[in-house]
Design a protein around this motif. Structure first.
Motif, PDB file in Angstrom:
ATOM      1  N   ILE A  50       4.837  10.122  -6.866  1.00 12.29           N
ATOM      2  CA  ILE A  50       5.944  10.450  -7.768  1.00 12.29           C
ATOM      3  C   ILE A  50       5.440  10.614  -9.203  1.00 12.29           C
ATOM      4  O   ILE A  50       5.893  11.498  -9.935  1.00 12.29           O
ATOM      5  CB  ILE A  50       7.047   9.367  -7.679  1.00 12.29           C
ATOM      6  CG1 ILE A  50       7.663   9.379  -6.282  1.00 12.29           C
ATOM      7  CG2 ILE A  50       8.128   9.609  -8.723  1.00 12.29           C
ATOM      8  CD1 ILE A  50       8.638   8.255  -6.015  1.00 12.29           C
ATOM      9  N   THR A  51       4.477   9.773  -9.596  1.00 15.28           N
ATOM     10  CA  THR A  51       3.909   9.900 -10.941  1.00 15.28           C
ATOM     11  C   THR A  51       3.244  11.259 -11.119  1.00 15.28           C
ATOM     12  O   THR A  51       3.394  11.909 -12.168  1.00 15.28           O
ATOM     13  CB  THR A  51       2.887   8.774 -11.197  1.00 15.28           C
ATOM     14  OG1 THR A  51       3.557   7.513 -11.120  1.00 15.28           O
ATOM     15  CG2 THR A  51       2.242   8.914 -12.564  1.00 15.28           C
ATOM     16  N   ALA A  52       2.520  11.705 -10.095  1.00 14.33           N
ATOM     17  CA  ALA A  52       1.868  13.020 -10.162  1.00 14.33           C
ATOM     18  C   ALA A  52       2.921  14.129 -10.271  1.00 14.33           C
ATOM     19  O   ALA A  52       2.764  15.080 -11.056  1.00 14.33           O
ATOM     20  CB  ALA A  52       0.994  13.232  -8.930  1.00 14.33           C
ATOM     21  N   THR A 109       0.840  -1.201   0.000  1.00 12.68           N
ATOM     22  CA  THR A 109       0.000   0.000   0.000  1.00 12.68           C
ATOM     23  C   THR A 109       0.873   1.249   0.000  1.00 12.68           C
ATOM     24  O   THR A 109       0.615   2.209  -0.739  1.00 12.68           O
ATOM     25  CB  THR A 109      -0.944  -0.001   1.227  1.00 12.68           C
ATOM     26  OG1 THR A 109      -1.790  -1.145   1.150  1.00 12.68           O
ATOM     27  CG2 THR A 109      -1.794   1.254   1.274  1.00 12.68           C
ATOM     28  N   ASP A 110       1.923   1.239   0.819  1.00 10.40           N
ATOM     29  CA  ASP A 110       2.855   2.376   0.858  1.00 10.40           C
ATOM     30  C   ASP A 110       3.542   2.566  -0.485  1.00 10.40           C
ATOM     31  O   ASP A 110       3.730   3.695  -0.947  1.00 10.40           O
ATOM     32  CB  ASP A 110       3.912   2.162   1.952  1.00 10.40           C
ATOM     33  CG  ASP A 110       3.328   2.276   3.348  1.00 10.40           C
ATOM     34  OD1 ASP A 110       2.198   2.807   3.484  1.00 10.40           O
ATOM     35  OD2 ASP A 110       3.986   1.838   4.309  1.00 10.40           O
ATOM     36  N   LEU A 111       3.913   1.447  -1.108  1.00  9.70           N
ATOM     37  CA  LEU A 111       4.603   1.521  -2.394  1.00  9.70           C
ATOM     38  C   LEU A 111       3.680   2.085  -3.477  1.00  9.70           C
ATOM     39  O   LEU A 111       4.104   2.914  -4.287  1.00  9.70           O
ATOM     40  CB  LEU A 111       5.116   0.136  -2.792  1.00  9.70           C
ATOM     41  CG  LEU A 111       6.005   0.045  -4.035  1.00  9.70           C
ATOM     42  CD1 LEU A 111       7.246   0.916  -3.875  1.00  9.70           C
ATOM     43  CD2 LEU A 111       6.391  -1.389  -4.320  1.00  9.70           C
ATOM     44  N   PHE A 130      13.385   6.419 -11.671  1.00 10.25           N
ATOM     45  CA  PHE A 130      12.240   6.189 -10.785  1.00 10.25           C
ATOM     46  C   PHE A 130      11.673   4.789 -10.996  1.00 10.25           C
ATOM     47  O   PHE A 130      11.420   4.053 -10.043  1.00 10.25           O
ATOM     48  CB  PHE A 130      11.175   7.253 -11.047  1.00 10.25           C
ATOM     49  CG  PHE A 130       9.791   6.838 -10.629  1.00 10.25           C
ATOM     50  CD1 PHE A 130       9.463   6.701  -9.289  1.00 10.25           C
ATOM     51  CD2 PHE A 130       8.815   6.566 -11.577  1.00 10.25           C
ATOM     52  CE1 PHE A 130       8.191   6.315  -8.906  1.00 10.25           C
ATOM     53  CE2 PHE A 130       7.548   6.172 -11.205  1.00 10.25           C
ATOM     54  CZ  PHE A 130       7.235   6.042  -9.859  1.00 10.25           C
ATOM     55  N   ARG A 131      11.480   4.414 -12.245  1.00 10.27           N
ATOM     56  CA  ARG A 131      10.920   3.092 -12.538  1.00 10.27           C
ATOM     57  C   ARG A 131      11.812   1.976 -11.997  1.00 10.27           C
ATOM     58  O   ARG A 131      11.330   0.995 -11.418  1.00 10.27           O
ATOM     59  CB  ARG A 131      10.742   2.919 -14.047  1.00 10.27           C
ATOM     60  CG  ARG A 131       9.571   3.692 -14.609  1.00 10.27           C
ATOM     61  CD  ARG A 131       9.465   3.517 -16.102  1.00 10.27           C
ATOM     62  NE  ARG A 131       8.362   4.283 -16.650  1.00 10.27           N
ATOM     63  CZ  ARG A 131       8.270   4.681 -17.908  1.00 10.27           C
ATOM     64  NH1 ARG A 131       9.237   4.393 -18.766  1.00 10.27           N
ATOM     65  NH2 ARG A 131       7.227   5.373 -18.323  1.00 10.27           N
ATOM     66  N   THR A 132      13.115   2.127 -12.203  1.00  5.83           N
ATOM     67  CA  THR A 132      14.061   1.110 -11.723  1.00  5.83           C
ATOM     68  C   THR A 132      14.013   0.987 -10.208  1.00  5.83           C
ATOM     69  O   THR A 132      13.978  -0.123  -9.657  1.00  5.83           O
ATOM     70  CB  THR A 132      15.484   1.458 -12.180  1.00  5.83           C
ATOM     71  OG1 THR A 132      15.519   1.512 -13.606  1.00  5.83           O
ATOM     72  CG2 THR A 132      16.484   0.427 -11.690  1.00  5.83           C
ATOM     73  N   ALA A 133      13.987   2.137  -9.534  1.00  4.62           N
ATOM     74  CA  ALA A 133      13.966   2.139  -8.069  1.00  4.62           C
ATOM     75  C   ALA A 133      12.693   1.485  -7.537  1.00  4.62           C
ATOM     76  O   ALA A 133      12.736   0.684  -6.591  1.00  4.62           O
ATOM     77  CB  ALA A 133      14.087   3.566  -7.537  1.00  4.62           C
ATOM     78  N   GLU A 181       5.928  18.010 -13.808  1.00  2.13           N
ATOM     79  CA  GLU A 181       7.228  18.409 -14.358  1.00  2.13           C
ATOM     80  C   GLU A 181       7.251  18.280 -15.883  1.00  2.13           C
ATOM     81  O   GLU A 181       7.793  19.146 -16.595  1.00  2.13           O
ATOM     82  CB  GLU A 181       8.326  17.540 -13.733  1.00  2.13           C
ATOM     83  CG  GLU A 181       9.734  18.001 -14.064  1.00  2.13           C
ATOM     84  CD  GLU A 181      10.803  17.213 -13.316  1.00  2.13           C
ATOM     85  OE1 GLU A 181      11.962  17.219 -13.795  1.00  2.13           O
ATOM     86  OE2 GLU A 181      10.493  16.601 -12.275  1.00  2.13           O
ATOM     87  N   GLU A 182       6.647  17.219 -16.379  1.00  4.67           N
ATOM     88  CA  GLU A 182       6.594  17.015 -17.831  1.00  4.67           C
ATOM     89  C   GLU A 182       5.779  18.119 -18.510  1.00  4.67           C
ATOM     90  O   GLU A 182       6.154  18.624 -19.579  1.00  4.67           O
ATOM     91  CB  GLU A 182       5.979  15.653 -18.135  1.00  4.67           C
ATOM     92  CG  GLU A 182       5.924  15.329 -19.621  1.00  4.67           C
ATOM     93  CD  GLU A 182       5.261  13.998 -19.896  1.00  4.67           C
ATOM     94  OE1 GLU A 182       5.589  13.368 -20.917  1.00  4.67           O
ATOM     95  OE2 GLU A 182       4.400  13.581 -19.083  1.00  4.67           O
ATOM     96  N   GLN A 183       4.671  18.504 -17.866  1.00  2.68           N
ATOM     97  CA  GLN A 183       3.838  19.570 -18.444  1.00  2.68           C
ATOM     98  C   GLN A 183       4.585  20.905 -18.479  1.00  2.68           C
ATOM     99  O   GLN A 183       4.508  21.655 -19.461  1.00  2.68           O
ATOM    100  CB  GLN A 183       2.536  19.707 -17.634  1.00  2.68           C
ATOM    101  CG  GLN A 183       1.538  20.688 -18.238  1.00  2.68           C
ATOM    102  CD  GLN A 183       1.138  20.309 -19.650  1.00  2.68           C
ATOM    103  OE1 GLN A 183       0.740  19.173 -19.904  1.00  2.68           O
ATOM    104  NE2 GLN A 183       1.263  21.244 -20.600  1.00  2.68           N
TER     105      GLN A 183
END
Length: 196
Positions: free
Chosen positions: A79-81, A70-72, A116-119, A86-88
């Motif tokens: 982080i996605t948000a 749940t924490d993950l 981020f994905r790797t981590a 940042e992308e925008q």
């Protein structure tokens, strides 16, 4: 009506027919009340998945894993948000930027996303490893109790119930094993500490 000779033969036959039933009823099915029922068997069955899942040890580990997952998930969403914002911002800057400068920023952003994905993938794998390690520790700790049940019942073999096509419920020792293991090791906190 049969004569006395015929009646005596009839009583003798009925007595002989009743003898195995009486003998069977008087003898204990097992050497111990751990397993009871109508059948005596040199083979017992055990549901290993249920043994782990319903034990105090397994329940504790699953609760910890559920909380960590749940924490993950929450961390992934946060982080996605942040990366979406940042992308925008980067997209909004593009029209007024030198293409080479924009490309450098875009490459840096892509590298950040990949990192981020790797981590996060590594964290998910760590949770899986924790679960596998906990299960191995449980099996090792449970082995002595299961072996004791084997000896006490006088059985010769314990097999995994899910691979057996048909078996009587009376030869299943899963509930007995759960009680014995819980009494012996509790929730296993001293065997495998909570995952950080």
């Amino acid at each position: 009506m049969p004569g006395w000779g015929g009646l005596a033969r009839l009583v003798t036959i009925l007595s002989l027919l009743a003898l195995p039933v009486a003998t069977f009823a008087q003898e204990p099915v097992f050497n111990t009340p751990l397993v009871t029922g109508e059948l005596s068997s040199p083979i017992l069955t055990l549901e290993s998945d249920r043994l782990y899942a319903e034990s105090a040890f397994g329940r504790r580990v699953q609760q910890e894993l559920e909380a960590m997952r749940t924490d993950l998930v929450s961390e992934n969403e946060r982080i996605t948000a942040e990366l979406t914002v940042e992308e925008q911002k980067l997209t909004d800057k593009r029209p007024g930027m030198d293409p080479a400068a924009f490309r450098a920023l875009a490459d840096a952003f892509d590298e950040k996303v990949q990192s981020f994905r790797t981590a996060q993938d590594d964290k998910a794998k760590t949770l899986d490893s924790f679960n596998e390690d906990a299960r191995r520790v449980f099996i090792q700790a449970a082995r002595s109790e299961i072996f004791a049940i084997l000896q006490e019942t006088g059985a010769a073999l314990i097999v995994e119930r899910r691979i057996v096509i048909v078996s009587a419920d009376e030869v299943d020792i899963t509930d007995t094993a759960i009680r014995r293991i819980d009494a012996a090791i509790g929730d296993g906190s001293d065997l495998i500490p909570p995952h950080p």
